[in-house]
Design an enzyme around this catalytic site. Structure first.
Site, mmCIF file in Angstrom:
data_model
loop_
_atom_site.group_PDB
_atom_site.id
_atom_site.type_symbol
_atom_site.label_atom_id
_atom_site.label_comp_id
_atom_site.label_asym_id
_atom_site.label_seq_id
_atom_site.Cartn_x
_atom_site.Cartn_y
_atom_site.Cartn_z
ATOM 1 N N GLY A 12 66.745 -1.840 59.742
ATOM 2 C CA GLY A 12 67.464 -3.096 59.599
ATOM 3 C C GLY A 12 66.453 -4.208 59.463
ATOM 4 O O GLY A 12 65.299 -4.077 59.881
ATOM 5 N N GLN A 70 62.878 -12.408 59.338
ATOM 6 C CA GLN A 70 61.757 -11.488 59.538
ATOM 7 C C GLN A 70 60.820 -11.449 58.333
ATOM 8 O O GLN A 70 59.726 -10.893 58.426
ATOM 9 C CB GLN A 70 62.253 -10.084 59.868
ATOM 10 C CG GLN A 70 62.861 -9.987 61.256
ATOM 11 C CD GLN A 70 63.218 -8.563 61.570
ATOM 12 O OE1 GLN A 70 64.311 -8.115 61.234
ATOM 13 N NE2 GLN A 70 62.297 -7.859 62.199
ATOM 14 N N CYS A 75 61.137 -3.118 67.095
ATOM 15 C CA CYS A 75 61.346 -4.199 66.134
ATOM 16 C C CYS A 75 60.142 -4.289 65.206
ATOM 17 O O CYS A 75 58.993 -4.214 65.665
ATOM 18 C CB CYS A 75 61.536 -5.513 66.881
ATOM 19 S SG CYS A 75 61.829 -6.931 65.824
ATOM 20 N N LEU A 76 60.400 -4.486 63.926
ATOM 21 C CA LEU A 76 59.314 -4.647 62.966
ATOM 22 C C LEU A 76 58.489 -5.894 63.260
ATOM 23 O O LEU A 76 57.311 -5.951 62.920
ATOM 24 C CB LEU A 76 59.877 -4.719 61.540
ATOM 25 C CG LEU A 76 60.603 -3.470 61.054
ATOM 26 C CD1 LEU A 76 61.232 -3.710 59.693
ATOM 27 C CD2 LEU A 76 59.674 -2.275 61.025
ATOM 28 N N HIS A 123 71.154 -6.139 67.018
ATOM 29 C CA HIS A 123 69.744 -6.524 66.935
ATOM 30 C C HIS A 123 69.529 -7.534 65.801
ATOM 31 O O HIS A 123 68.849 -8.549 65.990
ATOM 32 C CB HIS A 123 68.924 -5.241 66.704
ATOM 33 C CG HIS A 123 67.458 -5.445 66.595
ATOM 34 N ND1 HIS A 123 66.580 -5.099 67.600
ATOM 35 C CD2 HIS A 123 66.683 -5.927 65.583
ATOM 36 C CE1 HIS A 123 65.332 -5.355 67.212
ATOM 37 N NE2 HIS A 123 65.378 -5.865 65.993
ATOM 38 N N GLU A 124 70.110 -7.264 64.635
ATOM 39 C CA GLU A 124 69.905 -8.144 63.471
ATOM 40 C C GLU A 124 70.599 -9.486 63.652
ATOM 41 O O GLU A 124 70.047 -10.530 63.293
ATOM 42 C CB GLU A 124 70.342 -7.464 62.170
ATOM 43 C CG GLU A 124 69.609 -6.165 61.856
ATOM 44 C CD GLU A 124 68.092 -6.230 61.983
ATOM 45 O OE1 GLU A 124 67.487 -7.298 61.742
ATOM 46 O OE2 GLU A 124 67.491 -5.198 62.337
ATOM 47 N N HIS A 182 68.485 -11.569 65.789
ATOM 48 C CA HIS A 182 67.408 -12.195 65.012
ATOM 49 C C HIS A 182 67.892 -13.490 64.366
ATOM 50 O O HIS A 182 67.211 -14.519 64.425
ATOM 51 C CB HIS A 182 66.898 -11.264 63.905
ATOM 52 C CG HIS A 182 65.776 -10.384 64.316
ATOM 53 N ND1 HIS A 182 64.574 -10.853 64.780
ATOM 54 C CD2 HIS A 182 65.670 -9.034 64.318
ATOM 55 C CE1 HIS A 182 63.771 -9.847 65.056
ATOM 56 N NE2 HIS A 182 64.422 -8.718 64.789
#
Length: 185
Positions: free
Chosen positions: A55, A60, A108-109, A150-151, A154
């Protein structure tokens, strides 16, 4: 909701924790449904794939826009693939024997490397619009539901480590920074 040629975009660098203020504030609602938005979504899918993610939120990759993409398995192992513009998250009640919450590792990226256990709702839904402004909904369970939560976090300016106790958050951020002491930008 699926996008033809969704991995035909250009992979952009991932913004890491603390390196760009856009990652730490609520993103702006999308109002222009044009070729620029389509290019953004294509680039987001390409960036997610290049970073080996499941995702990705627009902030990000440094873009202040309420958009995310997902390519993540649900509790039954079925891939949930799509994108949502201007998403609104709803945590759903359990169905049958489903648990209300699930505690599992999350990463997380934007915090490359470490994972931490974090409780999330087992079932979630996101309502929003597509590239044309038409209504879309993604409802998911398990890891895909976690990804939806999660997204949207963000897009609200919250990175998963922000939900952890301060001591654990600092340890994970130090681990992600590595021996040089800085997260890669």
């Amino acid at each position: 909701m699926r996008l033809f040629g969704r991995y035909d975009g250009v992979a952009r660098p991932i913004v890491t924790y603390g390196s760009n203020p856009v990652l730490h504030r609520r993103c702006t609602e999308v109002t222009a449904f044009d070729d620029g938005l389509r290019r953004l979504v294509l680039d987001m899918f390409a960036s997610m794939e290049a970073a080996d993610g499941v995702g990705l939120a627009a902030n990000q990759i440094g873009v202040d826009a309420r958009v995310f993409v997902i390519d993540c398995p649900d509790a039954d192992g079925e891939d949930v693939v799509g994108y949502v513009v201007n998403p609104v998250l709803t945590v759903l009640q359990p169905v049958g024997d489903d648990p209300a919450d699930e505690v599992t590792e999350e990463g997380c990226l934007s915090v490359p490397g470490p994972y931490a256990e974090l409780p999330r709702a087992f079932r979630a839904r996101v309502d929003g619009v597509d590239l044309h402004g038409d209504p879309v909904t993604i409802e998911a369970t398990g890891m895909a539901a976690r990804c939806l939560q999660h997204e949207v976090d963000h897009l609200d300016g919250t990175v998963y480590v922000d939900r952890l106790p301060a001591e654990l958050r600092e340890r994970l951020l130090a681990e992600a920074a590595g021996p040089g002491g800085e997260l890669p930008a």
